[in-house]
Write a protein that holds these residues in place. Structure first.
Motif, PDB file in Angstrom:
ATOM      1  N   ALA A 174      47.286 -50.319  20.765  1.00 13.94           N
ATOM      2  CA  ALA A 174      46.284 -50.936  21.635  1.00 13.94           C
ATOM      3  C   ALA A 174      46.070 -50.117  22.905  1.00 13.94           C
ATOM      4  CB  ALA A 174      46.701 -52.365  21.976  1.00 13.94           C
ATOM      5  N   TRP A 175      47.164 -49.650  23.519  1.00 19.01           N
ATOM      6  CA  TRP A 175      47.040 -48.800  24.713  1.00 19.01           C
ATOM      7  C   TRP A 175      46.246 -47.535  24.389  1.00 19.01           C
ATOM      8  CZ3 TRP A 175      47.769 -50.747  29.250  1.00 19.01           C
ATOM      9  CH2 TRP A 175      48.794 -51.662  29.509  1.00 19.01           C
ATOM     10  N   ALA A 176      46.595 -46.892  23.283  1.00 21.41           N
ATOM     11  CA  ALA A 176      45.923 -45.651  22.899  1.00 21.41           C
ATOM     12  C   ALA A 176      44.449 -45.892  22.588  1.00 21.41           C
ATOM     13  CB  ALA A 176      46.625 -45.031  21.693  1.00 21.41           C
ATOM     14  N   LEU A 177      44.157 -46.988  21.923  1.00 22.58           N
ATOM     15  CA  LEU A 177      42.781 -47.337  21.572  1.00 22.58           C
ATOM     16  C   LEU A 177      41.946 -47.559  22.823  1.00 22.58           C
ATOM     17  CD1 LEU A 177      40.617 -48.279  19.490  1.00 22.58           C
ATOM     18  CD2 LEU A 177      41.671 -50.547  19.609  1.00 22.58           C
ATOM     19  N   ALA A 178      42.465 -48.335  23.766  1.00 25.34           N
ATOM     20  CA  ALA A 178      41.719 -48.627  24.984  1.00 25.34           C
ATOM     21  C   ALA A 178      41.524 -47.383  25.834  1.00 25.34           C
ATOM     22  CB  ALA A 178      42.436 -49.707  25.788  1.00 25.34           C
ATOM     23  N   ALA A 179      42.532 -46.500  25.858  1.00 22.13           N
ATOM     24  CA  ALA A 179      42.418 -45.271  26.645  1.00 22.13           C
ATOM     25  C   ALA A 179      41.364 -44.342  26.072  1.00 22.13           C
ATOM     26  CB  ALA A 179      43.770 -44.564  26.708  1.00 22.13           C
ATOM     27  N   ALA A 180      41.312 -44.242  24.751  1.00 25.72           N
ATOM     28  CA  ALA A 180      40.410 -43.290  24.094  1.00 25.72           C
ATOM     29  C   ALA A 180      39.008 -43.831  23.878  1.00 25.72           C
ATOM     30  CB  ALA A 180      41.006 -42.858  22.761  1.00 25.72           C
ATOM     31  N   HIS A 181      38.876 -45.163  23.791  1.00 32.96           N
ATOM     32  CA  HIS A 181      37.572 -45.743  23.427  1.00 32.96           C
ATOM     33  C   HIS A 181      37.216 -46.944  24.313  1.00 32.96           C
ATOM     34  CE1 HIS A 181      37.293 -43.239  19.817  1.00 32.96           C
ATOM     35  NE2 HIS A 181      38.589 -43.458  19.668  1.00 32.96           N
ATOM     36  N   PRO A 182      37.106 -46.725  25.613  1.00 33.54           N
ATOM     37  CA  PRO A 182      36.744 -47.850  26.491  1.00 33.54           C
ATOM     38  C   PRO A 182      35.347 -48.395  26.209  1.00 33.54           C
ATOM     39  CG  PRO A 182      36.626 -45.758  27.673  1.00 33.54           C
ATOM     40  CD  PRO A 182      37.273 -45.465  26.354  1.00 33.54           C
ATOM     41  N   ASP A 183      34.530 -47.617  25.501  1.00 31.39           N
ATOM     42  CA  ASP A 183      33.199 -48.084  25.134  1.00 31.39           C
ATOM     43  C   ASP A 183      33.244 -49.124  24.023  1.00 31.39           C
ATOM     44  OD1 ASP A 183      34.181 -45.928  23.528  1.00 31.39           O
ATOM     45  OD2 ASP A 183      32.206 -45.731  22.607  1.00 31.39           O
ATOM     46  N   ARG A 184      34.355 -49.181  23.295  1.00 29.80           N
ATOM     47  CA  ARG A 184      34.483 -50.135  22.190  1.00 29.80           C
ATOM     48  C   ARG A 184      35.339 -51.346  22.573  1.00 29.80           C
ATOM     49  NH1 ARG A 184      33.451 -48.149  17.046  1.00 29.80           N
ATOM     50  NH2 ARG A 184      33.293 -50.381  16.578  1.00 29.80           N
ATOM     51  N   VAL A 185      36.325 -51.138  23.418  1.00 28.10           N
ATOM     52  CA  VAL A 185      37.282 -52.202  23.752  1.00 28.10           C
ATOM     53  C   VAL A 185      36.782 -52.989  24.960  1.00 28.10           C
ATOM     54  CG1 VAL A 185      39.644 -52.725  24.446  1.00 28.10           C
ATOM     55  CG2 VAL A 185      39.194 -50.884  22.801  1.00 28.10           C
ATOM     56  N   ARG A 186      36.530 -54.280  24.752  1.00 31.34           N
ATOM     57  CA  ARG A 186      36.002 -55.131  25.821  1.00 31.34           C
ATOM     58  C   ARG A 186      37.111 -55.555  26.781  1.00 31.34           C
ATOM     59  NH1 ARG A 186      32.620 -58.237  22.827  1.00 31.34           N
ATOM     60  NH2 ARG A 186      34.417 -59.390  22.043  1.00 31.34           N
ATOM     61  N   SER A 187      38.264 -55.916  26.241  1.00 32.67           N
ATOM     62  CA  SER A 187      39.417 -56.274  27.065  1.00 32.67           C
ATOM     63  C   SER A 187      40.684 -55.993  26.275  1.00 32.67           C
ATOM     64  CB  SER A 187      39.373 -57.752  27.486  1.00 32.67           C
ATOM     65  OG  SER A 187      39.751 -58.600  26.401  1.00 32.67           O
ATOM     66  N   LEU A 188      41.791 -55.890  26.997  1.00 29.88           N
ATOM     67  CA  LEU A 188      43.072 -55.548  26.385  1.00 29.88           C
ATOM     68  C   LEU A 188      44.152 -56.503  26.860  1.00 29.88           C
ATOM     69  CD1 LEU A 188      44.882 -53.487  24.809  1.00 29.88           C
ATOM     70  CD2 LEU A 188      45.085 -52.219  26.960  1.00 29.88           C
ATOM     71  N   THR A 189      44.899 -57.057  25.904  1.00 27.46           N
ATOM     72  CA  THR A 189      46.090 -57.851  26.222  1.00 27.46           C
ATOM     73  C   THR A 189      47.236 -57.294  25.391  1.00 27.46           C
ATOM     74  OG1 THR A 189      44.760 -59.849  26.617  1.00 27.46           O
ATOM     75  CG2 THR A 189      47.137 -60.141  26.296  1.00 27.46           C
ATOM     76  N   VAL A 190      48.304 -56.881  26.048  1.00 24.39           N
ATOM     77  CA  VAL A 190      49.458 -56.305  25.360  1.00 24.39           C
ATOM     78  C   VAL A 190      50.694 -57.127  25.679  1.00 24.39           C
ATOM     79  CG1 VAL A 190      50.944 -54.289  25.109  1.00 24.39           C
ATOM     80  CG2 VAL A 190      48.478 -53.976  25.387  1.00 24.39           C
ATOM     81  N   ALA A 191      51.430 -57.492  24.654  1.00 25.14           N
ATOM     82  CA  ALA A 191      52.687 -58.214  24.811  1.00 25.14           C
ATOM     83  C   ALA A 191      53.855 -57.280  24.533  1.00 25.14           C
ATOM     84  CB  ALA A 191      52.735 -59.411  23.863  1.00 25.14           C
ATOM     85  N   SER A 192      54.790 -57.249  25.444  1.00 25.95           N
ATOM     86  CA  SER A 192      56.063 -56.526  25.345  1.00 25.95           C
ATOM     87  C   SER A 192      55.963 -55.041  25.665  1.00 25.95           C
ATOM     88  CB  SER A 192      56.713 -56.699  23.954  1.00 25.95           C
ATOM     89  OG  SER A 192      56.946 -58.052  23.676  1.00 25.95           O
ATOM     90  N   THR A 193      55.065 -54.305  25.032  1.00 25.33           N
ATOM     91  CA  THR A 193      55.061 -52.851  25.091  1.00 25.33           C
ATOM     92  C   THR A 193      54.419 -52.318  26.366  1.00 25.33           C
ATOM     93  OG1 THR A 193      54.657 -52.976  22.717  1.00 25.33           O
ATOM     94  CG2 THR A 193      54.569 -50.796  23.731  1.00 25.33           C
ATOM     95  N   PRO A 194      55.160 -51.589  27.198  1.00 29.39           N
ATOM     96  CA  PRO A 194      54.540 -50.975  28.373  1.00 29.39           C
ATOM     97  C   PRO A 194      53.630 -49.832  27.963  1.00 29.39           C
ATOM     98  CG  PRO A 194      56.773 -50.171  28.118  1.00 29.39           C
ATOM     99  CD  PRO A 194      56.583 -51.229  27.064  1.00 29.39           C
ATOM    100  N   HIS A 195      52.861 -49.336  28.906  1.00 34.43           N
ATOM    101  CA  HIS A 195      52.057 -48.151  28.618  1.00 34.43           C
ATOM    102  C   HIS A 195      52.999 -47.038  28.161  1.00 34.43           C
ATOM    103  CE1 HIS A 195      49.594 -44.574  29.169  1.00 34.43           C
ATOM    104  NE2 HIS A 195      48.530 -45.364  29.179  1.00 34.43           N
ATOM    105  N   PRO A 196      52.651 -46.296  27.094  1.00 30.05           N
ATOM    106  CA  PRO A 196      53.562 -45.273  26.553  1.00 30.05           C
ATOM    107  C   PRO A 196      54.046 -44.255  27.581  1.00 30.05           C
ATOM    108  CG  PRO A 196      51.820 -45.710  24.992  1.00 30.05           C
ATOM    109  CD  PRO A 196      51.459 -46.469  26.233  1.00 30.05           C
ATOM    110  N   ARG A 197      53.208 -43.888  28.555  1.00 30.80           N
ATOM    111  CA  ARG A 197      53.643 -42.920  29.561  1.00 30.80           C
ATOM    112  C   ARG A 197      54.708 -43.533  30.469  1.00 30.80           C
ATOM    113  NH1 ARG A 197      50.519 -38.101  29.981  1.00 30.80           N
ATOM    114  NH2 ARG A 197      49.376 -37.950  28.012  1.00 30.80           N
TER     115      ARG A 197
END
Length: 280
Positions: free
Chosen positions: A108-131
């Motif tokens: 989900a993090w990777a998807l939102a970072a690479a394709h903000p034109d497609r992802v309207r909103s992001l909710t992530v449980a447990s996993t921090p940003h990979p960086r």
């Protein structure tokens, strides 16, 4: 209006998907983690569909029986992200909300970072940003992530995960829900190899200095203070990798398995995030 989906294809692979809620509702893609499947969203989905959302929960690459390529490189994040985009395209969703847990959160993090034109909103449980997760390794995260190093070994992890006693002892110690279903999945040697491919491909990416960049999508990150695998250091620094509106929610007394333990609360937080963004 698109038809109800039970499967879809990408990269010559066929993926199983659970499609729930009104077909004309705003689409939510729910991404499971290791070692679960789309079943992990069973408690969350009804709350979202009652709110008028159409929920697409795929069995991701390696988990769908007809989507288990052998090459480790096939489990790199760009392929996993491509699988999600193909699902959205199959559903006719130009833009959609994303909900991820565990490894599904990483995608989900990777998807939102690479394709903000497609992802309207992001909710992530447990996993921090990979960086943030990589940066946390010298701050106690490496000890929590010991199993990731073990998973890099050839053939041995697959063999161990195929042993019912090993699986029950390992997953039972982590409080993994639905151990019987997990054991049935990992007893299949091809499935075990495929799910471990995610960890092996990720390790190669880290060595090359890869990974998703900052996210410019409205985001809610939900972390639980009883998570044995993912610590507070990375959780508190995840916001540095989000340039859009950001909310950090901490669930007290909850383990790693947030969708199973607090489905109603997670659904509420996800809906709060989704409704903060205008649906075109």
């Amino acid at each position: 209006m698109s038809a109800r989906l039970s499967e879809y294809s990408h990269d010559g692979l066929t993926f199983d998907v659970r499609d729930s809620g009104p077909l004309d509702g705003p689409v939510v893609v729910a991404l499971h983690g290791f070692p679960q499947t789309s079943r992990s969203w069973a408690g969350v989905t009804p709350h979202l569909t009652r709110a008028g959302r159409r929920v697409l929960a795929p069995d991701q690459r390696g988990y769908s029986p007809r989507a288990r390529p052998r090459a480790v490189a096939a489990y790199a994040l760009p392929h996993l992200v491509g699988d999600v985009l193909a699902l959205a395209d199959a559903a006719g969703a130009e833009r959609f909300d994303v909900l991820g847990h565990d490894w599904g959160g990483g995608v989900a993090w990777a998807l939102a970072a690479a394709h903000p034109d497609r992802v309207r909103s992001l909710t992530v449980a447990s996993t921090p940003h990979p960086r943030a997760l990589v940066a946390a390794m010298p701050h106690g995260q490496a000890l929590r992530s010991w199993y990731m190093a073990v998973f890099q070994l050839p053939w041995l992890p697959e063999r161990l995960l195929g042993e019912p006693r090993v699986v029950r002892r390992l997953l039972g110690s982590m409080g993994t829900p639905d151990v019987d279903a997990v054991q049935a999945l990992l007893a299949d040697r091809d499935a075990a190899r495929a799910t471990l491919g995610w960890y092996r491909a990720a390790a190669r990416s880290v060595v090359r200095g890869g990974g998703p960049g900052a996210v410019a999508v409205p985001t809610t990150y939900v972390w639980s203070d009883g998570d044995p695998a993912l610590g507070r250091w990375a959780a508190e620094r995840t916001g540095a990798w989000v340039s859009a509106d950001y909310r950090f929610e901490v669930l007290d007394g909850v383990s790693h398995w947030i969708p199973d333990e607090r489905p109603e609360e997670l659904a509420r937080l996800a809906l709060d995030r989704m409704t903060s963004v205008e649906v075109p």
